[in-house]
Design an enzyme around this catalytic site. Structure first.
Site, PDB file in Angstrom:
ATOM      1  CD  GLU A 462      -2.921   1.225   0.239  1.00  0.00           C
ATOM      2  OE1 GLU A 462      -3.690   2.220   0.216  1.00  0.00           O
ATOM      3  OE2 GLU A 462      -3.014   0.293  -0.581  1.00  0.00           O
ATOM      4  CB  THR A 573     -10.331   9.412 -10.722  1.00  0.00           C
ATOM      5  OG1 THR A 573      -9.214   9.038  -9.916  1.00  0.00           O
ATOM      6  CG2 THR A 573     -11.619   9.324  -9.914  1.00  0.00           C
TER       7      THR A 573
END
Length: 593
Positions: A462, A573
């Site tokens: 992450e 997006t």
């Protein structure tokens, strides 16, 4: 009353929980749900569906009335069903006979008479729409279908085989969702049941909505029809028609009723009362939320004839233009009442990312007429290069985060989208910086690939750091997870499109192999909790964006460039394609006025 979030922003690395009376629909849902998916696919079916005339006449996909009337049930109602079928067949025969008569009459006319009839019909439509309305009280709008909604198979055998593998992965992920979680927001592939976090509130079907255009792009038409039928019959708000998308858009407008016009993050759709997250720097609005509306709202103004949507997002620009920006950077927090920045935290990852993306894409979607958007993007990119972009001792370029004047040498997986963004904008770069920006994009792509290559599972964490003697490695336990994110694959896809360097397809294929080996389970695909572990510990969630973005970008990586060509389409997006609004169309006498 549930409170709906207004904005489709890219989620932060640590998501906050909402209160029991409200819900946060972050990166993948509400405006994706309403604007990206429905405007692009439901009204945007004009571009995708073989017979778009059905939509303009108010008929969409299937007629549920006919299905209901012709569906047989118990013995007592079977006669009714049979009778209804006979009536329908009789009507079809009469319509067919009428059409034959009309066709015969047409064939007997001279070419100039036929031409005049066509023109008369056009004039009639324009006259009826002159008041700006059709039977749904919406403007009559002409669209030219952009090319490339679907694509042919690649000629190279290996690429063709790999592309087919991506489709098989999508089929498996979708079939697993259908089998174990149909109608739920997401799938728990290990426990084989539906899943819905408090991010989604009471709304259901996130995976169905998110996957719609991927199903179509991959030509999974039966599944596409099944998904659209579910949306039509089951989705809360019943947002399947263009009219409904506009209605919901109008319900969101009260969120902009602040002293500055910067919208609240949360809006009660019934009362029109808005508020912000209390954790967001004293209740500030978030850059990647209020800054990630432009594409959808401009498109919505075009579809609705209502300039209010465009005016709202243009006002956001005015507010930002008036503010002094520290080192030319945009902090992640802005108070909608005072119009002043909150905590000076700058990130091209979570909380900030898609704001920069939308400055560039606003210019591209406007057919490169939005000069203000272009100027703001390149100015912001220069500030990012000067203040945030650094190179490690090992030669890896990364984008750090800035907190109150101090750099945190950390780069999030979310930030890896920036490689593709910079490549997408390089061609329009000022002062002949195209080559320089393409090199930057290439270096960021390499760094993000290294974040994958340096893990045990060959899947990216992450977030990863460049301090304490480590490079492109996660050092904190809460940064070691992988939740099927798309950003690295997204950058590979753009870099392939612009360079055709085969390494990007090889890197993408490495990711495919890792996904198959470590994330594929019996009931679908799952994220993993630690990419450095010797074996995967699954988090038991198949994220909706895995189908909407990760698999879509992989499929396009192994497709030819004429499949959703970038000169005709702009991805929002959430990876949903919106058509470029051509300058010649905006120059014509508007049907929207």
């Amino acid at each position: 009353m549930p409170v709906a979030t207004l904005l489709p922003f890219t989620a932060t690395p640590s998501r906050k929980s909402a209160s029991p009376t409200s819900f946060r629909l972050t990166e993948k849902f509400i405006l994706l749900l309403v604007f990206s998916a429905f405007i692009t696919l439901c009204f945007g079916a004009i571009f995708f569906l073989p017979d778009s005339s059905k939509l303009l006449s108010g008929v969409f996909f299937h007629s549920s009335a006919v299905e209901t009337n012709t569906r047989t049930g118990t013995d007592s109602d079977s006669n009714v069903a049979v009778g209804t079928e006979e009536k329908i067949l009789t009507k079809i025969r009469k319509d067919h006979e009428k059409a034959l008569v009309e066709a015969k009459d047409t064939l007997q006319k001279r070419p100039d008479e036929i031409k005049q009839d066509i023109q008369d019909e056009k004039d009639k439509v324009l006259k009826e729409g002159k008041g700006g309305k059709d039977y749904n009280n919406l403007p009559v709008i002409e669209y030219v279908r952009p090319p490339g909604a679907t694509g042919h198979e690649p000629s190279d055998p290996e690429t063709k085989e790999r592309r087919a593998k991506i489709k098989e992965m999508m089929t498996f992920a979708w079939d697993s969702y259908k089998r174990y979680a149909w109608g739920s927001n997401e799938l728990r592939p290990v426990s084989k049941q539906g899943h819905s976090s408090n991010l989604f509130g009471s709304i259901k079907g996130a995976t169905i909505v998110d996957a719609l255009d991927t199903l179509y792009i991959m030509e999974m038409f039966e599944d596409f029809d099944m998904a659209t039928e579910w949306v039509e019959k089951n989705l809360d708000f019943n947002v399947v028609f263009r009219r409904k998308a506009i209605e919901l858009g109008e319900k969101l407008l009260p969120a902009f009723k602040t002293p500055t016009g910067i919208p609240w993050a949360l809006l009660n759709l019934k009362s029109g009362i808005g508020r912000n997250w209390p954790w967001a720097s004293g209740g500030s609005s978030i850059l990647a939320e209020y800054g990630t509306l432009h594409l959808e709202f401009m498109h919505l103004s075009k579809l609705s004839g209502n300039p209010a949507f465009a005016e709202k997002v243009m006002n956001i620009r005015k507010v930002l233009n008036r503010l002094e920006k520290p080192q030319g950077l945009y902090p992640n927090y802005l108070n909608p009442n005072s119009g002043q920045w909150g905590q000076h935290h700058v990130s091209v990852g979570g909380l900030g990312d898609s704001f920069y993306e939308y400055l560039l894409k606003a210019w591209l979607m406007s057919d490169k007429t939005d000069e203000e958007g272009k100027k703001l993007y390149y100015e912001a990119l220069q500030a990012i290069e000067t203040s945030l972009m650094r190179k490690s001792s090992g030669g890896l370029t990364y984008i750090a985060e800035w907190k109150g004047g101090l750099l945190e040498h950390k780069m999030g997986h979310l930030t890896c989208f920036a490689g593709g963004m910079i490549a997408l904008g390089a061609d329009g770069a000022p002062e002949d910086k195209t080559g320089h920006q393409m090199e930057q994009a290439s270096e960021i792509a390499r760094t993000c690939h290294e974040s994958y290559a340096r893990t045990t599972l060959k899947l990216g964490p992450e977030a990863f750091r460049f301090d304490g003697g480590v490079e492109a490695i996660a050092t904190r336990q809460n940064e070691k997870y992988f939740i099927l994110r798309p950003e690295v694959i997204e950058t590979y896809m753009y870099m392939w499109r612009f360079t055709h360097d085969p390494k990007y397809r090889e890197w993408g294929w490495e990711a495919v192999q890792a996904l198959e080996k470590h994330c594929r389970v019996e009931g679908g695909y799952s994220g993993v909790r630690d990419v450095y572990a010797s074996s995967p510990n699954h988090d038991d969630v198949q994220q909706s964006f895995y189908l909407a973005e990760t698999l879509k970008y992989l499929y396009l990586l192994f497709s030819d460039d004429d499949h959703l060509p970038l000169e005709h389409w702009v991805f929002n997006t959430e990876a949903h394609p919106l058509p470029v609004i051509r300058k010649e169309m905006t120059d014509k006498p508007s049907q929207l006025e």
